[in-house]
Design a protein around this motif. Sequence first.
Motif, short mmCIF file in Angstrom:
data_model
loop_
_atom_site.label_atom_id
_atom_site.label_comp_id
_atom_site.label_asym_id
_atom_site.label_seq_id
_atom_site.Cartn_x
_atom_site.Cartn_y
_atom_site.Cartn_z
N VAL A 33 -1.27 15.06 -7.65
CA VAL A 33 -0.95 16.32 -8.33
C VAL A 33 0.15 16.13 -9.37
O VAL A 33 0.04 16.58 -10.51
CB VAL A 33 -0.54 17.41 -7.31
CG1 VAL A 33 -0.20 18.72 -8.03
CG2 VAL A 33 -1.65 17.64 -6.30
N MET A 34 1.22 15.43 -8.98
CA MET A 34 2.34 15.25 -9.90
C MET A 34 2.22 13.99 -10.74
O MET A 34 3.00 13.77 -11.67
CB MET A 34 3.67 15.24 -9.12
CG MET A 34 3.98 16.55 -8.44
SD MET A 34 5.68 16.64 -7.83
CE MET A 34 6.57 16.79 -9.39
N ARG A 35 1.26 13.13 -10.39
CA ARG A 35 1.01 11.90 -11.15
C ARG A 35 2.25 11.00 -11.22
O ARG A 35 2.54 10.39 -12.25
CB ARG A 35 0.53 12.23 -12.57
CG ARG A 35 -0.70 13.11 -12.63
CD ARG A 35 -1.91 12.41 -12.09
NE ARG A 35 -3.09 13.27 -12.14
CZ ARG A 35 -4.29 12.92 -11.67
NH1 ARG A 35 -4.45 11.73 -11.11
NH2 ARG A 35 -5.31 13.75 -11.73
N ILE A 36 2.99 10.94 -10.12
CA ILE A 36 4.17 10.07 -10.06
C ILE A 36 3.71 8.61 -10.09
O ILE A 36 2.78 8.22 -9.38
CB ILE A 36 4.98 10.33 -8.76
CG1 ILE A 36 5.42 11.79 -8.69
CG2 ILE A 36 6.17 9.39 -8.68
CD1 ILE A 36 6.36 12.23 -9.77
N ASP A 37 4.35 7.80 -10.91
CA ASP A 37 3.91 6.41 -11.03
C ASP A 37 4.24 5.61 -9.77
O ASP A 37 5.10 5.97 -8.98
CB ASP A 37 4.50 5.75 -12.28
CG ASP A 37 6.01 5.55 -12.19
OD1 ASP A 37 6.45 4.67 -11.42
OD2 ASP A 37 6.74 6.28 -12.86
N GLU A 38 3.52 4.51 -9.63
CA GLU A 38 3.59 3.72 -8.39
C GLU A 38 4.97 3.20 -8.07
O GLU A 38 5.40 3.22 -6.91
CB GLU A 38 2.59 2.56 -8.47
CG GLU A 38 2.50 1.76 -7.18
CD GLU A 38 1.40 0.71 -7.24
OE1 GLU A 38 0.22 1.12 -7.25
OE2 GLU A 38 1.73 -0.50 -7.27
N ASP A 39 5.68 2.70 -9.07
CA ASP A 39 7.01 2.13 -8.81
C ASP A 39 7.95 3.18 -8.23
O ASP A 39 8.73 2.89 -7.32
CB ASP A 39 7.61 1.56 -10.10
CG ASP A 39 6.96 0.24 -10.49
OD1 ASP A 39 6.34 -0.39 -9.62
OD2 ASP A 39 7.06 -0.15 -11.67
N ARG A 40 7.90 4.40 -8.74
CA ARG A 40 8.76 5.46 -8.22
C ARG A 40 8.35 5.84 -6.80
O ARG A 40 9.20 6.14 -5.96
CB ARG A 40 8.69 6.69 -9.14
CG ARG A 40 9.43 6.50 -10.45
CD ARG A 40 9.07 7.58 -11.46
NE ARG A 40 9.55 8.89 -11.05
CZ ARG A 40 9.19 10.03 -11.63
NH1 ARG A 40 8.31 10.01 -12.64
NH2 ARG A 40 9.69 11.17 -11.23
N LEU A 41 7.07 5.80 -6.53
CA LEU A 41 6.61 6.09 -5.17
C LEU A 41 7.07 5.00 -4.20
O LEU A 41 7.47 5.30 -3.06
CB LEU A 41 5.09 6.20 -5.13
CG LEU A 41 4.47 7.43 -5.80
CD1 LEU A 41 2.95 7.33 -5.78
CD2 LEU A 41 4.93 8.71 -5.12
N VAL A 42 7.02 3.76 -4.64
CA VAL A 42 7.49 2.65 -3.79
C VAL A 42 8.98 2.83 -3.48
O VAL A 42 9.40 2.71 -2.33
CB VAL A 42 7.25 1.29 -4.49
CG1 VAL A 42 7.98 0.18 -3.74
CG2 VAL A 42 5.76 0.98 -4.53
N ASN A 43 9.77 3.13 -4.50
CA ASN A 43 11.21 3.33 -4.28
C ASN A 43 11.46 4.52 -3.35
O ASN A 43 12.34 4.48 -2.50
CB ASN A 43 11.91 3.56 -5.62
CG ASN A 43 11.87 2.32 -6.52
OD1 ASN A 43 11.67 1.21 -6.03
ND2 ASN A 43 12.05 2.52 -7.80
N GLY A 44 10.66 5.57 -3.53
CA GLY A 44 10.80 6.74 -2.66
C GLY A 44 10.45 6.43 -1.23
O GLY A 44 11.09 6.92 -0.29
N LEU A 45 9.44 5.59 -1.03
CA LEU A 45 9.03 5.21 0.32
C LEU A 45 10.10 4.34 0.99
O LEU A 45 10.34 4.44 2.20
CB LEU A 45 7.68 4.48 0.27
CG LEU A 45 6.98 4.18 1.59
CD1 LEU A 45 6.86 5.43 2.45
CD2 LEU A 45 5.60 3.57 1.33
N ILE A 46 10.74 3.50 0.21
CA ILE A 46 11.83 2.68 0.73
C ILE A 46 12.96 3.57 1.24
O ILE A 46 13.50 3.38 2.33
CB ILE A 46 12.37 1.72 -0.35
CG1 ILE A 46 11.33 0.62 -0.63
CG2 ILE A 46 13.69 1.09 0.08
CD1 ILE A 46 11.65 -0.22 -1.86
N VAL A 47 13.31 4.57 0.44
CA VAL A 47 14.39 5.48 0.82
C VAL A 47 13.99 6.34 2.02
O VAL A 47 14.78 6.55 2.95
CB VAL A 47 14.80 6.36 -0.39
CG1 VAL A 47 15.75 7.47 0.05
CG2 VAL A 47 15.45 5.50 -1.46
N ALA A 48 12.76 6.82 2.01
CA ALA A 48 12.27 7.58 3.17
C ALA A 48 12.38 6.73 4.43
O ALA A 48 12.76 7.22 5.50
CB ALA A 48 10.81 8.00 2.95
#
Length: 294
Positions: free
Chosen positions: A131-146
């Motif tokens: 939906v938000m089309r967040i790029d993969e690198d940002r998702l990876v960083n977000g998953l690390i923080v989560a």
Amino acid sequence: MIEKMKFLQLLNVAQKANQPFHEVVLVEQMLEDGSDPLEMKSKVRSLLHTMLEVAEYNYGKVQKTLVGLCGNNAYLLSLYEPKVMSEFMHTAMVAALSVAEANASMKKIVACPTAGSCGVMHGMIYALAKVMRIDEDRLVNGLIVAGIFGDIIAKTVSISGSVAGCQAEIGTAAAMASAMIVYVLTQDAEKSSHAAALCLKSLMGLVCDPIGGYVEVPCVKRNAVAVAVAIASAEMALSGIKSVIPFDEVVEAMAKVGKSLPEELRETGHGGIAGTKTACSILQSLRSGVVEEN
């Protein structure tokens, strides 16, 4: 070392080093177990790919679950045209139900943070990507923080419903998901911690009461509700609202609450929803081989 560090300590390290919080998390992980930061990031990327694939494959499908207490919830919500919720929330909730029902059908999922609460993170990641089309690198960083928020909870409390109730599973999943939204959008670890704290405070004391001990009712629908709590908490944190009680202290309170929960409210299938008249009737039907999907 990460096992001795609380969130505030990690945040201070990041601020003093003037480094992105997700990079500090990877370095602390290296100090704990010797893992290479680049290899760890690659593993997280692989997990992200798997979670997106699982959500995509199961999205809105009818599932044949282990004992048939659910299986069509994701399908029904996927066909429903929302009246008040956003496209993002609707997509995340459908994906959460889809993956939770896939888990109840013994299909492949990523137990993030646990199998019973897996829909929350899958749903949030799927909505952020689709939906938000967040790029993969940002998702990876977000998953690390989560992951670090989940890790702190796991080491201070538990992420097992049998140890500390459903607050330890659904509560942790919601906190991780909420923190991920905020970090993906802002790279602000402090705001992410407020989102996580708001989630945990809202779900603190949630009992683990699966009917018959099967991870179907009320577990599957709780995954979708937790998505809504995570989104609400993230929006508040993004607006500048702060948790009066810091994340680390909320986790400590959560640990005390978990220890105080009686045994029947910790995944034994005896208390809470599992102890209702209807639940007992369902169990009798299960024993006789007659089950109606719900």
